[in-house]
Motif scaffolding. Structure first.
Motif, short mmCIF file in Angstrom:
data_model
loop_
_atom_site.label_atom_id
_atom_site.label_comp_id
_atom_site.label_asym_id
_atom_site.label_seq_id
_atom_site.Cartn_x
_atom_site.Cartn_y
_atom_site.Cartn_z
N ILE A 428 30.55 20.07 -49.97
CA ILE A 428 30.07 20.50 -48.96
C ILE A 428 30.40 21.67 -48.08
CG2 ILE A 428 29.21 19.65 -46.48
CD1 ILE A 428 29.00 16.85 -47.52
N LEU A 429 31.44 21.72 -48.08
CA LEU A 429 32.26 22.90 -47.17
C LEU A 429 32.07 24.06 -48.07
CD1 LEU A 429 35.61 21.45 -46.15
CD2 LEU A 429 33.77 22.09 -44.58
N ARG A 434 28.94 29.44 -48.99
CA ARG A 434 28.11 30.03 -49.72
C ARG A 434 26.82 30.32 -49.07
NH1 ARG A 434 28.96 27.15 -55.37
NH2 ARG A 434 31.56 27.38 -55.34
N GLY A 435 26.24 29.44 -48.53
CA GLY A 435 24.70 29.50 -48.02
C GLY A 435 24.81 29.73 -46.38
N CYS A 514 39.59 27.67 -43.73
CA CYS A 514 40.05 27.63 -45.31
C CYS A 514 41.69 26.97 -45.33
CB CYS A 514 40.18 28.91 -46.01
SG CYS A 514 41.01 29.24 -47.52
N LEU A 515 42.31 27.60 -44.30
CA LEU A 515 43.75 27.14 -44.18
C LEU A 515 43.68 25.64 -43.75
CD1 LEU A 515 45.15 30.12 -42.52
CD2 LEU A 515 45.46 29.58 -44.97
N GLU A 528 38.98 30.47 -52.81
CA GLU A 528 37.84 31.20 -53.72
C GLU A 528 36.61 31.67 -52.81
OE1 GLU A 528 37.06 28.96 -57.02
OE2 GLU A 528 39.10 28.66 -57.70
N GLU A 529 36.52 30.73 -51.88
CA GLU A 529 34.99 30.99 -51.19
C GLU A 529 35.44 32.29 -50.18
OE1 GLU A 529 32.22 29.88 -51.93
OE2 GLU A 529 33.41 28.52 -53.40
N VAL A 530 36.56 32.23 -49.56
CA VAL A 530 37.22 33.50 -48.66
C VAL A 530 36.99 34.71 -49.35
CG1 VAL A 530 38.92 34.17 -47.32
CG2 VAL A 530 38.21 31.81 -47.02
N LEU A 531 37.81 34.74 -50.51
CA LEU A 531 37.78 35.74 -51.53
C LEU A 531 36.36 36.45 -51.95
CD1 LEU A 531 40.81 34.97 -53.90
CD2 LEU A 531 40.67 36.62 -51.93
#
Length: 858
Positions: A428-429, A434-435, A514-515, A528-531
């Motif tokens: 979900i996160l 992404r969206g 993220c952290l 990976e999403e932050v990158l």
């Protein structure tokens, strides 16, 4: 003789007795006649369609076939041009209750189309009459209960959206809102039959029949938020506000007897209407609409309230979760009891389809041009994610929709379920990143004001072709060029651009989430999403956004993430992102075309020139992307060296202290060095193409500096890359000497890379020095002026001296191992610079003296 009026009226009245196909044809032809009447009775819709005079005199002049004696009698001819329109409304009224709903729906298609076009008429009186006709028919239609899933109400009221969106008259739109208000008051609330008397029930028996019709009505109220007329926007918001407040009330007074079905059946439509008001032009109502979204989110997170029907298969429609096996109905829904609405372990994730419109609406509002609105939207959005999408006990306010038994304390029978729940919540996160969060960066792409304040360059960047940006303190206060561009937006006029004010808070909070996920879920999926978010910045056409992304990437890797959380995959992604930032778009195809054109080997000269011209045009249009290369080079240096403070670096040039060489590993160190060397060649080649096929030689012009700083020249980028390359070459030579930390393959690759980059540095210096001394102005390689070339050669001379001095500081044994330097030094001895020749002489002497000392020691 004229036909009596009562006979004509009987034809319309008895239309309900016609067969279905005849009734449809009758309505169709009546629409055509009405259209011709409104157009001026010409037998067709002509050029006078939008100019209708409803006066009796004009009607008499238009009807020339009617004699004066006939006009004296009261007949059906003595009617305005909306006569057929009136009869159409009556015929619709007669057939509405007598026809089956599917048959009437087909008839209504023609009627609605004609009424809609009439409501958009340029004559306000005609338009308002059509809107009032809609009101009459709608009130009659809504008295009937809706059947199952047919949604006839939505189809019946759908034309109101078109009228609200396209009507030119404020009076027409205002009347439309009044009509909607009447419909809502009559049919928009549901009566609890158990708490009222029979007499009350009889008096309000029409209440609560509005079902699918809520969707177009809410859409109209939402469109009012974008209306240019403040009164209309205010009216629409007041109506929407009253519905939200009434829907959220749960105690006291009339709420025990009256309840709205909005939240049960049209939660998403209500959210969409509020989001439209958030993006409207009236700031106060935008902020109030955000407050209502907060209230709806609190209602949605309350596990004791039955959730709307939409959540039947909510989350499964967006992402497949293995092993769930739930059909969605067991977790509540419309008509479910409060106890059944309380989710079992991991069940609340299915509400994501209801959360999504709220999150997406706030995400789009973060791109608002008004800083107050976007700041509140961003704060609200991130607050919802932190509050409702982390396990209970880990969230502020302890209101999470995620179960609180993911801490590993559950018994052995539920550990597997907990693991599955953890995976689902991470999914979900990831979807939210992404969206929702990544899409916010699209606002920076469209931030036209970003070009007014160009991206920053490294402090030690050398300008020898372009003009350096003036210090902020020395900017001309009388320069009104920026104010002229930003005069239409107060926020921008004050310098509150999106990138300047919103980008950093957005990325800071995303990294904070993220952290936090690393601590809660012990999984680096969100890294990976932050990158990926940062990578979308780097790939942007906006140089300002890409430079911001680079700076945030460096901070994320070196400060936010601890060394134990930086995995090999993360390092690989970061290194590839940096290497990609150094590339010049479309250069490979252009290089081939230039080579063919230069050597007269082109089989299609026009196509090759088109490729070259497209490249030049793109570079001129996206010149701000040239800021990316120097900043990527600087970030690369920060990752590889300890001396991040530039003042300390200048004082201690001789000290080479790697910061993250060991963390990066030799493989990625060599990868970055090779990428930088390739980028330097590309930048010089791009400069050559632009110099030969672009606007011509770039000559410094004092007057041009008044127009603001220009993007860096590719030759300046190449020089800045060589400054870092000198330090990397010397560091690489030291690493090769430490053979115990390298494998044989790494030693071989490092030696080849060291020789190639040293040769490239020396060859480039000699080539540019030779061009500076030539008198032939027709040389194609002379792409900049003599003054600029002299500045470039001066900087290169300093770099070559630094490189040779660095080699000269190695001990005799190490220097003796670099015997491959001798051929390069023999070329460099021809330099016209005396300082270079002196250092070369010392190096050659030491290299040749080395073997004799070794023999004596033996």
């Amino acid at each position: 003789a004229a036909i009596p009026e009562n006979v004509i009226e009987e034809v319309y009245h008895r239309s309900s007795s016609l067969p279905s196909h005849s009734a449809k044809e009758f309505v169709l032809q009546l629409c055509r006649v009405s259209r011709m009447e409104i157009a001026g009775y010409g037998g067709h819709v002509g050029s006078r369609a939008n100019f209708v005079d409803l006066s009796e005199q004009n009607w008499r002049e238009s009807h020339t076939l009617v004699s004066k004696n006939t006009l004296e009698h009261t007949t059906h001819h003595n009617q305005p041009v909306i006569y057929s329109l009136q009869k159409l409304v009556e015929v619709t009224h007669y057939n509405m209750d007598s026809r089956p709903r599917l048959v009437f729906a087909e008839m209504w298609t023609n009627v609605a189309g004609h009424l809609t076009s009439t409501a958009l008429h340029s004559n306000a009186a005609v338009a308002m009459y059509a809107v009032d006709s809609f009101r009459q028919l709608s009130i009659q239609f809504l008295t009937r209960e809706e059947l199952g899933m047919f949604e006839f109400q939505r189809r019946f009221l759908k034309p109101l959206e078109v009228i609200m969106a396209r009507s030119e008259y404020a009076s027409t739109r205002e009347l439309l809102l009044k009509c909607i208000e009447q419909m809502i008051l009559m049919y928009g609330v549901e009566i609890n039959s158990e708490t009222i008397s029979k007499r009350q029930k009889k008096n309000i028996k029409k209440k609560g029949t509005l079902r699918s019709g809520w969707r177009p009505l809410l859409a109209v109220l939402g469109l009012a938020g974008h209306d240019s007329d403040e009164n209309i926007a205010s009216t629409g918001f007041k109506m929407l506000h009253s519905q939200v407040v009434q829907s959220l009330e749960t105690e006291g007074g009339e709420t025990e007897q009256i309840s709205s079905n909005l939240l049960k059946e049209h939660f998403v439509d209500l959210v969409d209407a509020l989001v439209l008001h958030v993006s409207g032009r009236w700031q106060d109502r935008s902020l109030l609409a955000i407050d209502h979204l907060i209230g709806l989110s609190q209602w949605l997170a309350d596990g004791t309230i039955p959730l709307p029907r939409m959540r039947r298969s909510a989350y499964n429609s967006m992402i497949h979760i293995p092993g769930d096996g739930s059909d969605g109905q067991e977790h509540g829904g419309y008509g479910a009891s409060a106890s059944s609405a309380v989710p079992k372990k991991g069940g609340r994730h299915k509400e994501l389809e209801l959360w999504w419109p709220i999150l997406l609406g706030l995400s789009r509002s973060v791109g608002d041009t008004r800083r107050v609105v976007r700041d509140k939207a961003l704060e609200t959005l991130l607050g919802m994610i932190n509050t409702y999408f982390f396990p209970r006990g880990q969230s502020p306010g302890d209101k999470s929709i995620i179960p609180d038994d993911l801490d590993g304390t559950a018994n052995s029978d539920t550990k597997d379920d907990d693991s599955d729940d953890t995976e689902k919540e991470l999914q979900i996160l990831q979807l939210i990143f992404r969206g929702i969060l990544t899409s916010i960066l699209e606002s920076a792409e469209t931030d036209s004001s970003a070009t007014l304040s160009p991206p920053s360059l490294p402090d030690d960047f050398c300008h020898f072709v372009t003009h350096p940006p003036p210090p902020t303190a020395t900017r001309d206060p009388d320069d009104s060029s920026i104010e002229e561009v930003l005069v239409n937006d107060d926020d921008l006029a004050q310098g509150n651009t999106w990138i300047e004010t919103t980008f950093d808070p957005l990325m800071d909070e995303c990294i904070s989430i993220c952290l936090r996920s690393l601590d809660v879920f012990h999984n680096d999926a969100l890294v990976e999403e932050v990158l990926a978010m940062i990578n979308s910045c780097l790939l942007s056409d906006s140089g300002a956004l890409a430079v911001r992304g680079l700076r945030r990437l460096e901070k994320f890797i070196t400060h936010d993430l601890t060394s134990d959380r930086v995995t090999e995959i993360t390092l690989a992604v970061v290194c590839h992102m940096l290497a990609r930032c150094l590339n010049v778009r479309s250069l490979s195809s252009v290089s081939s075309a230039v080579a063919r054109v230069t050597e007269d080997k082109s089989t299609d000269w026009e196509e090759d020139m088109a490729v070259i011209n497209d490249f030049v045009t793109e570079e001129e249009y996206m010149a701000q992307r040239r800021y990316i290369g120097p900043n990527a080079t600087m970030i690369m240096g920060m990752l590889l060296f300890q001396d991040q403070n530039q003042e300390q670096t200048k004082k201690r040039k001789d000290e080479i202290k790697p910061m993250r060489v060991n963390a990066l590993g030799t493989h990625w160190f060599l990868f970055l060095v090779e990428g930088l060397g390739r980028a330097i060649r590309d930048w010089e080649e791009a400069a050559s193409v632009l110099g030969r096929y672009g606007k011509g030689t770039l000559v410094p012009d004092v007057n041009s500096a008044k127009n603001g700083p220009s993007p860096p020249h590719y030759l300046e980028n190449a020089l800045y890359g060589r400054k870092l390359m000198v330090r990397l070459i010397l560091l690489l030579a030291q690493k090769i000497e430490q053979r115990d930390i390298l494998t044989n393959d790494e030693i071989e690759s490092a030696q080849a890379l060291l020789q190639n980059q040293t040769q490239a540095m020396i060859s480039s210096f000699l080539e540019k020095e030779t061009l500076l001394l030539e008198d032939d102005d027709s040389n194609a390689n002379k792409i900049i002026s003599e003054e600029c070339r002299a500045g470039e050669v001066g900087h290169l001379t300093t770099l070559v001296c630094d490189l040779l001095e660095g080699y000269n500081k190695f001990d005799d044994a190490h220097l003796f191992g670099l015997s491959w330097l001798c051929p390069m030094l023999s070329e460099l001895i021809r330099s016209n610079n005396r300082a270079v020749r002196v250092i070369v002489h010392d190096l050659v002497s030491r290299i040749f003296r080395g073997p004799m000392i070794t023999e004596r020691m033996k």
